[in-house]
Design a protein around this motif. Structure first.
Motif, PDB file in Angstrom:
ATOM      1  N   GLY A  74       1.859  -0.933  -6.543  1.00 44.75           N
ATOM      2  CA  GLY A  74       0.425  -0.854  -6.786  1.00 44.75           C
ATOM      3  C   GLY A  74      -0.367  -1.652  -5.772  1.00 44.75           C
ATOM      4  O   GLY A  74       0.177  -2.399  -4.965  1.00 44.75           O
ATOM      5  N   THR A  75      -1.661  -1.482  -5.815  1.00 45.19           N
ATOM      6  CA  THR A  75      -2.547  -2.187  -4.888  1.00 45.19           C
ATOM      7  C   THR A  75      -2.902  -3.563  -5.422  1.00 45.19           C
ATOM      8  O   THR A  75      -2.995  -3.768  -6.636  1.00 45.19           O
ATOM      9  CB  THR A  75      -3.825  -1.372  -4.663  1.00 45.19           C
ATOM     10  OG1 THR A  75      -4.468  -1.149  -5.933  1.00 45.19           O
ATOM     11  CG2 THR A  75      -3.509  -0.032  -4.017  1.00 45.19           C
ATOM     12  N   PHE A  76      -3.110  -4.505  -4.508  1.00 44.46           N
ATOM     13  CA  PHE A  76      -3.459  -5.880  -4.857  1.00 44.46           C
ATOM     14  C   PHE A  76      -4.836  -6.213  -4.288  1.00 44.46           C
ATOM     15  O   PHE A  76      -5.288  -5.620  -3.312  1.00 44.46           O
ATOM     16  CB  PHE A  76      -2.424  -6.867  -4.299  1.00 44.46           C
ATOM     17  CG  PHE A  76      -1.034  -6.647  -4.837  1.00 44.46           C
ATOM     18  CD1 PHE A  76      -0.825  -6.501  -6.189  1.00 44.46           C
ATOM     19  CD2 PHE A  76       0.056  -6.601  -3.977  1.00 44.46           C
ATOM     20  CE1 PHE A  76       0.456  -6.299  -6.694  1.00 44.46           C
ATOM     21  CE2 PHE A  76       1.329  -6.401  -4.466  1.00 44.46           C
ATOM     22  CZ  PHE A  76       1.524  -6.254  -5.831  1.00 44.46           C
ATOM     23  N   GLU A  77      -5.457  -7.190  -4.909  1.00 45.74           N
ATOM     24  CA  GLU A  77      -6.734  -7.704  -4.436  1.00 45.74           C
ATOM     25  C   GLU A  77      -6.541  -9.121  -3.911  1.00 45.74           C
ATOM     26  O   GLU A  77      -5.520  -9.769  -4.187  1.00 45.74           O
ATOM     27  CB  GLU A  77      -7.775  -7.705  -5.566  1.00 45.74           C
ATOM     28  CG  GLU A  77      -8.072  -6.331  -6.142  1.00 45.74           C
ATOM     29  CD  GLU A  77      -9.094  -6.416  -7.249  1.00 45.74           C
ATOM     30  OE1 GLU A  77      -9.559  -7.542  -7.550  1.00 45.74           O
ATOM     31  OE2 GLU A  77      -9.441  -5.365  -7.814  1.00 45.74           O
ATOM     32  N   LYS A  78      -7.530  -9.615  -3.184  1.00 47.34           N
ATOM     33  CA  LYS A  78      -7.489 -10.989  -2.707  1.00 47.34           C
ATOM     34  C   LYS A  78      -8.875 -11.618  -2.797  1.00 47.34           C
ATOM     35  O   LYS A  78      -9.883 -10.961  -2.560  1.00 47.34           O
ATOM     36  CB  LYS A  78      -6.947 -11.070  -1.278  1.00 47.34           C
ATOM     37  CG  LYS A  78      -7.805 -10.409  -0.220  1.00 47.34           C
ATOM     38  CD  LYS A  78      -7.195 -10.619   1.163  1.00 47.34           C
ATOM     39  CE  LYS A  78      -8.027  -9.978   2.253  1.00 47.34           C
ATOM     40  NZ  LYS A  78      -7.449 -10.215   3.607  1.00 47.34           N
ATOM     41  N   LYS A  79      -8.885 -12.903  -3.175  1.00 48.89           N
ATOM     42  CA  LYS A  79     -10.109 -13.676  -3.306  1.00 48.89           C
ATOM     43  C   LYS A  79      -9.865 -15.064  -2.729  1.00 48.89           C
ATOM     44  O   LYS A  79      -8.727 -15.443  -2.418  1.00 48.89           O
ATOM     45  CB  LYS A  79     -10.547 -13.769  -4.773  1.00 48.89           C
ATOM     46  CG  LYS A  79     -10.879 -12.433  -5.411  1.00 48.89           C
ATOM     47  CD  LYS A  79     -11.321 -12.615  -6.862  1.00 48.89           C
ATOM     48  CE  LYS A  79     -11.639 -11.276  -7.503  1.00 48.89           C
ATOM     49  NZ  LYS A  79     -12.047 -11.434  -8.930  1.00 48.89           N
ATOM     50  N   LEU A  80     -10.929 -15.829  -2.615  1.00 48.65           N
ATOM     51  CA  LEU A  80     -10.832 -17.181  -2.094  1.00 48.65           C
ATOM     52  C   LEU A  80     -10.571 -18.160  -3.236  1.00 48.65           C
ATOM     53  O   LEU A  80     -11.218 -18.097  -4.288  1.00 48.65           O
ATOM     54  CB  LEU A  80     -12.106 -17.567  -1.350  1.00 48.65           C
ATOM     55  CG  LEU A  80     -12.384 -16.791  -0.052  1.00 48.65           C
ATOM     56  CD1 LEU A  80     -13.691 -17.268   0.567  1.00 48.65           C
ATOM     57  CD2 LEU A  80     -11.240 -16.947   0.940  1.00 48.65           C
TER      58      LEU A  80
ATOM     59  N   LYS B 263       0.813  -1.216   0.000  1.00 54.46           N
ATOM     60  CA  LYS B 263       0.000   0.000   0.000  1.00 54.46           C
ATOM     61  C   LYS B 263       0.846   1.265   0.000  1.00 54.46           C
ATOM     62  O   LYS B 263       0.344   2.349  -0.323  1.00 54.46           O
ATOM     63  CB  LYS B 263      -0.941  -0.003   1.210  1.00 54.46           C
ATOM     64  CG  LYS B 263      -2.100  -0.974   1.088  1.00 54.46           C
ATOM     65  CD  LYS B 263      -3.020  -0.876   2.291  1.00 54.46           C
ATOM     66  CE  LYS B 263      -4.204  -1.834   2.139  1.00 54.46           C
ATOM     67  NZ  LYS B 263      -5.112  -1.770   3.318  1.00 54.46           N
ATOM     68  N   ASN B 264       2.093   1.156   0.366  1.00 53.54           N
ATOM     69  CA  ASN B 264       2.990   2.307   0.333  1.00 53.54           C
ATOM     70  C   ASN B 264       3.231   2.706  -1.122  1.00 53.54           C
ATOM     71  O   ASN B 264       3.820   1.967  -1.906  1.00 53.54           O
ATOM     72  CB  ASN B 264       4.305   1.964   1.015  1.00 53.54           C
ATOM     73  CG  ASN B 264       5.196   3.176   1.203  1.00 53.54           C
ATOM     74  OD1 ASN B 264       4.933   4.262   0.692  1.00 53.54           O
ATOM     75  ND2 ASN B 264       6.270   2.994   1.964  1.00 53.54           N
ATOM     76  N   GLN B 265       2.790   3.886  -1.501  1.00 49.09           N
ATOM     77  CA  GLN B 265       2.880   4.331  -2.889  1.00 49.09           C
ATOM     78  C   GLN B 265       4.307   4.573  -3.330  1.00 49.09           C
ATOM     79  O   GLN B 265       4.601   4.573  -4.535  1.00 49.09           O
ATOM     80  CB  GLN B 265       2.054   5.598  -3.073  1.00 49.09           C
ATOM     81  CG  GLN B 265       0.565   5.407  -2.813  1.00 49.09           C
ATOM     82  CD  GLN B 265      -0.227   6.677  -3.029  1.00 49.09           C
ATOM     83  OE1 GLN B 265       0.340   7.744  -3.310  1.00 49.09           O
ATOM     84  NE2 GLN B 265      -1.548   6.579  -2.898  1.00 49.09           N
ATOM     85  N   GLU B 266       5.214   4.780  -2.383  1.00 55.49           N
ATOM     86  CA  GLU B 266       6.607   5.005  -2.752  1.00 55.49           C
ATOM     87  C   GLU B 266       7.259   3.755  -3.343  1.00 55.49           C
ATOM     88  O   GLU B 266       8.271   3.854  -4.024  1.00 55.49           O
ATOM     89  CB  GLU B 266       7.391   5.477  -1.527  1.00 55.49           C
ATOM     90  CG  GLU B 266       6.923   6.815  -0.977  1.00 55.49           C
ATOM     91  CD  GLU B 266       7.736   7.247   0.225  1.00 55.49           C
ATOM     92  OE1 GLU B 266       8.627   6.450   0.629  1.00 55.49           O
ATOM     93  OE2 GLU B 266       7.506   8.354   0.742  1.00 55.49           O
TER      94      GLU B 266
END
Length: 388
Positions: free
Chosen positions: A262-268, A255-258
């Motif tokens: 990028g952002t990640f998602e999670k699913k089952l 989550k640190n933009q530096e």
């Protein structure tokens, strides 16, 4: 992740991603269902209608496309099947290449170290190909397919090891350990349950005081957590209520933009089918289990399920197509049997770690009667023992 892997500079990675569901729907809209139900009885009629040819031209086409036309006189099929099936090099020819070839074949047959070095020097390592004996031969027993089903070829690579020697980091080569075929209608958990790794069958704890404990429980029985990382999404296996979410600390760290990841998602994993994925053929994805055991996962091919060629029974999938040959590790004492145990930090042994077979392990470290540690043998020098 594209900034790290640079897929544009690697020709084996297919440009652009593929949504499996949309690809299957495209096949269905293009009226490929009639081709799926072609068998040996209606194949000639289908070819004649597609090519718009008569019976005479069809006879000529069958004659020209017969597989016997691919054979050449003097071909030795055994040369391409097994390298060990050698051939006789003519002695009446004065060629340096033939002399060296004959010398190589003779040494290859008797020298095990030389044979191992030759196999390791090959660019493409030998693989064991499994013959599909479950394919239906009876055309009448095949049920027609209502909608297209895709077969996805998955390659699992061995974990990459790094070692530092004199300040330089050495990386071992990538080795494809397994190649599987999975149906697009199957769940990701079915794929995960088929993947095999040596860390899953190893012992989960120190069993020096009681080696029988290693035979009752493996690491896969204790640590059941795992995940797939595909297209910036973590698919966690949470079927067991004690499973851990491996992706949570990674998502928080990213989550640190530096960092610029990028952002990640999670699913089952148990709620996702392969048809729900968006993949890129040839792209290196991740399979992680046993805490820090990381494998590269590659989707190398996608095609339609074909009757008379592929098995129509869903129980046959995921199907292991090929596996890599494994090097046999012999016992360090008898040098005859295959090693089953590995010991660490034993001061009475010349090497660390040291490999034992079943018989030598018990006779060297334990009393054979009650299977307790002999204080005059291993304990307290035998700090760790693990089942291979």
């Amino acid at each position: 992740m594209e900034r790290i892997h640079r897929p544009d500079s690697r020709p084996w990675i297919l440009a652009g991603s593929v949504k499996i569901n949309e690809l299957i729907e495209t096949w269905a809209q293009n009226q490929v269902m009639s081709e799926l139900n072609i068998n040996e009885h209606n194949l000639k009629d289908f070819v004649k209608s597609e090519l718009q040819i008569d019976d005479q031209m069809m006879i000529l086409l069958e004659k020209d496309s017969d597989v016997s036309n691919l054979d050449c006189e003097g071909d030795d099929e055994e040369l391409y099947v097994a390298y060990e099936k050698t051939f006789e090099v003519p002695s009446n020819v004065n060629l340096e290449t033939l002399r060296l070839q004959k010398q190589h074949i003779e040494r290859y047959a008797i020298d095990r170290c030389y044979r191992t070095a030759c196999l390791q020097s090959l660019r493409y390592r030998n693989q064991l190909i499994r013959v599909d004996k479950n394919t239906h031969s009876d055309v009448d027993s095949i049920t027609s397919i209502e909608r297209p089903i895709a077969i996805i070829t998955v390659q699992l690579y061995r974990p990459i090891r790094f070692s530092t020697h004199f300040g330089n980091t050495h990386r071992y080569s990538f080795v494809c350990d397994q190649e599987l075929e999975v149906l697009s209608s199957q769940w990701l958990t079915e794929l995960r349950d088929t993947l095999t790794c040596v860390s899953d069958i190893s012992n989960a704890s120190d069993c020096s005081l009681n080696p029988k404990v290693a035979l009752t429980q493996t690491a896969a029985d204790v640590y059941k957590s795992g995940l797939f990382f595909i297209n910036n999404t973590f698919y966690n296996d949470m079927r067991n209520r004690f499973n851990r979410d491996y992706s949570e600390p990674i998502i928080e760290w990213a989550k640190n933009q530096e960092r610029g990841i990028g952002t990640f998602e999670k699913k089952l994993m148990e709620e996702t089918k392969l048809s729900d994925l968006e993949i890129q053929l040839g792209y290196p994805y991740l399979y992680q289990h046993q805490g820090d055991c990381e494998h590269i996962l590659v989707f190398s091919d996608i095609r339609l399920l074909k009757p008379c060629v592929d098995s129509m029974d869903p129980k046959d999938y995921p199907k292991i197509v090929s596996t890599n040959r494994r090097t046999q590790v012999r016992c360090g004492i008898c040098n005859l049997n295959t090693a089953k145990w590995i010991t660490f930090d034993n001061q009475r042994l010349p090497e660390n770690p040291f490999f034992f077979c079943e018989t030598c392990f018990y006779s060297f470290n334990y009393d054979n009667n009650d299977m307790k540690v002999n204080p005059f043998k291993a304990y307290p020098y035998l700090d760790k023992s693990a089942l291979l």
